[in-house]
Write an enzyme that holds these catalytic residues in place. Structure first.
Site, PDB file in Angstrom:
ATOM      1  N   CYS A   1       9.925  -1.937  -6.251  1.00 59.14           N
ATOM      2  CA  CYS A   1       8.368  -0.870  -6.051  1.00 59.14           C
ATOM      3  C   CYS A   1       8.423  -0.345  -4.110  1.00 59.14           C
ATOM      4  O   CYS A   1       9.430  -0.956  -3.745  1.00 59.14           O
ATOM      5  CB  CYS A   1       7.117  -1.729  -6.464  1.00 59.14           C
ATOM      6  SG  CYS A   1       7.458  -1.847  -8.492  1.00 59.14           S
TER       7      CYS A   1
ATOM      8  N   HIS B   1       2.912   1.499  -4.849  1.00 54.21           N
ATOM      9  CA  HIS B   1       1.359   0.702  -4.782  1.00 54.21           C
ATOM     10  C   HIS B   1       0.707   0.770  -3.389  1.00 54.21           C
ATOM     11  O   HIS B   1       1.542   0.518  -2.522  1.00 54.21           O
ATOM     12  CB  HIS B   1       1.452  -0.056  -5.903  1.00 54.21           C
ATOM     13  CG  HIS B   1       2.707  -1.233  -5.517  1.00 54.21           C
ATOM     14  ND1 HIS B   1       2.323  -2.146  -4.124  1.00 54.21           N
ATOM     15  CD2 HIS B   1       3.474  -1.620  -5.896  1.00 54.21           C
ATOM     16  CE1 HIS B   1       3.440  -2.917  -3.918  1.00 54.21           C
ATOM     17  NE2 HIS B   1       4.822  -2.407  -5.158  1.00 54.21           N
TER      18      HIS B   1
END
Length: 552
Positions: A463, A444
């Site tokens: 992440c 992301h």
């Protein structure tokens, strides 16, 4: 395939030729294997056949796949027949086992001496059957080790979320019998471009170690252009030994030394400032033995990922802090990344999955672990804390914080979900790339752009944050539209959360490689960010792997 002859009892013997003059182990074993012959001895042929087959059935019974293969082939010999095909199999196997260390495998694991002694001492049909099964077991053990790895990844570290791979034993044996044995042995190791380059680096480092290493280490905390003295001489000599500098008598940190330091820094993932600071000196002083450990671990990891990776795939190397799009083996896009922090509950796992879609203008659904560990304590102190986040009840309604008493809640009974609506301040930035997985890991954007300028970038909750997420998105969409940027921004400009499906899913491989061998240039090394390579090395040592000497 030759069974025990009906005409008489088959006795496995080795000829009496003198092998003491064959100095090289590989030659000795090949010669021994070539001397295996079957001599006929009078007796009851049927009884001999029965004894041979019973021995095979008994000794193969503890391996379901091996037992099935022998059963389906009438318990016929695979290795111990008289004809050339059996001889070729013995020679190919013994040669491969004797040279297992050239793949970073422990030769002792396959007990070549024990196999040779068993072959030498075989005197009855039962002995012969036992030898055949022993050779089959050694072959299957080696084949699985060299193709898919010695270790079970998740047993070494649960964060290495890769299943142990294997091939059916019947398939291994069928390939051997149907093919040319020596060629079959050659096709067992990974066929990736990286694997032979790692083997070449292993041999190079073994030669360096045998020659005494790279000389004296470099003292000091910081050396920079213009400096002079003994420390610079040692820096110069180290760079020469490492292959970054031509021979020189300079005692001054001149432009050539600076350029050599910069290249070394580039090859080791360091800031390329040409200054030998503390981190650069630490990496310069790493011993060849330590680098060899990294290579041996990388070879094992290459075996763990010995599967079809996809003509197009995303390759995220956690230790390198990069994310790459690979097309037909070439890097077509690369961006810096931020990975999970070193804390035990924030480290990024290793696994593979398939990217299915991207979400533009995403909502951040705060993971419960973050909600109760980080935000609940703040809400207990101040109900209006983290005002950019919304609390959602079980019915999907926004909860008013007016008069709320969060002190009554614990990590176990906290009843709300926490969400952050789409915005430029959103923790996920303006786009996320989804490959649904049980780890809840994805790639992301992020509003924290400053982190990408740092040398070490382990700061996330697990992440993978991308420095150039828009360009990453354009590259993915380019396969399904002639105007990827226009399509991307059409969704982005609405400000609304939008899912954009990828017409062709893209495999994503999150890996951890501290030793990487480019097609051109020198070996690249990275630091062991989470200490996983050290764990793997200890496990390899326990399995019998050694640094070893030069393999002939």
């Amino acid at each position: 395939m030759l069974s025990v002859p009906r005409s008489g009892f088959s006795n496995l013997k080795l000829s009496m030729m003198n092998l003491s003059g064959l100095m090289k182990p590989r030659m000795t074993l090949a010669a021994l294997a070539a001397c295996v012959v079957l001599a006929h001895v009078p007796g009851q042929a049927q009884a001999q056949v029965t004894a041979f087959k019973q021995a095979i059935a008994e000794h193969a019974s503890d391996d379901r796949e091996l037992a099935r293969f022998y059963r389906e082939n009438g318990f016929s010999a695979i290795w111990t027949g008289e004809d050339d095909s059996h001889l070729a199999r013995r020679q190919a196997l013994l040669s491969a086992l004797a040279n297992a260390a050239s793949h970073g495998l422990p030769t002792a694991r396959y007990d070549v001496d024990g196999l040779m002694a068993q072959m030498r001492n075989a005197k009855t049909p039962r002995d012969l059957g036992q030898v055949d099964v022993a050779l089959s077991k050694a072959y299957l053990q080696y084949a699985r080790d060299v193709e898919y790895g010695l270790l079970e990844p998740r047993k070494v570290n649960k964060e290495i979320a890769r299943k142990s791979q294997s091939r059916d034993g019947v398939e291994y044996l069928t390939r051997l019998i149907d093919g040319k044995p020596a060629q079959v042995m050659k096709t067992l190791p990974p066929s990736t471009p990286e694997y032979p380059r790692l083997r070449k680096e292993m041999l190079r480092l073994q030669a360096v170690i045998e020659a005494g290493g790279w000389g004296e280490t470099v003292p000091g905390k910081k050396l920079e252009p213009g400096d002079k003295g003994d420390a610079i001489v040692k820096l110069r000599n180290r760079l020469i030994a490492l292959g970054y500098l031509d021979r020189s008598s300079s005692r001054r940190y001149d432009s050539r030394i600076q350029a050599a330091v910069q290249q070394f820094q580039a090859d080791h993932g360091l800031a390329e400032d040409g200054v030998a600071g503390a981190t650069t000196l630490q990496e310069l002083n790493v011993a060849p033995e330590k680098r060899l450990q990294s290579v041996l671990v990388a070879m094992e990891r290459e075996r763990w990922t010995n599967f079809e990776r996809g003509e197009r795939h995303v390759w995220v190397n956690l230790t390198d802090y990069t994310a790459k799009i690979m097309d037909d083996g070439k890097v077509t896009f690369e961006t810096r990344s931020v990975v999970g922090a070193r804390d035990s509950d924030r480290r990024s796992p290793e696994f593979s999955d398939e990217m299915e879609h991207m979400v533009i203008n995403p909502t951040w659904n705060v993971p419960r672990s973050i909600a109760v560990k980080e935000y609940l304590p703040q809400l207990k102190k101040n109900p209006n804390a983290v005002g950019h986040l919304k609390l959602i009840d079980g019915s999907g309604r926004v909860v008013s914080r007016e008069g709320a008493d969060f002190t009554q809640f614990t990590a176990k009974n906290f009843p709300f979900d926490i969400k952050q609506p789409p915005s430029r301040r959103n923790a996920l930035g303006l786009v996320k790339f989804m490959f649904p997985n049980r780890h809840n890991i994805y790639l992301h954007d992020t509003p924290q752009k400053a982190l990408f300028a740092r040398e070490t970038r382990a700061y996330s909750h697990g992440c993978i944050r991308l420095a150039q997420p828009f360009e990453f998105g354009y590259a993915l969409l380019a396969k399904q539209t002639s105007q990827p940027k226009k399509v991307f921004h059409r969704y982005l400009d609405t400000g609304r959360e939008s899912q954009v499906d990828l017409e062709q899913h893209v495999p994503v491989h999150i890996v951890y490689r501290t030793a990487v061998m480019p097609a051109k240039g020198r070996a690249n090394y990275r630091r062991d960010t989470y200490g996983r390579d050290q764990q793997i090395w200890k496990a390899l040592q326990s399995a019998g792997v050694e640094l070893g000497a030069i393999q002939s």
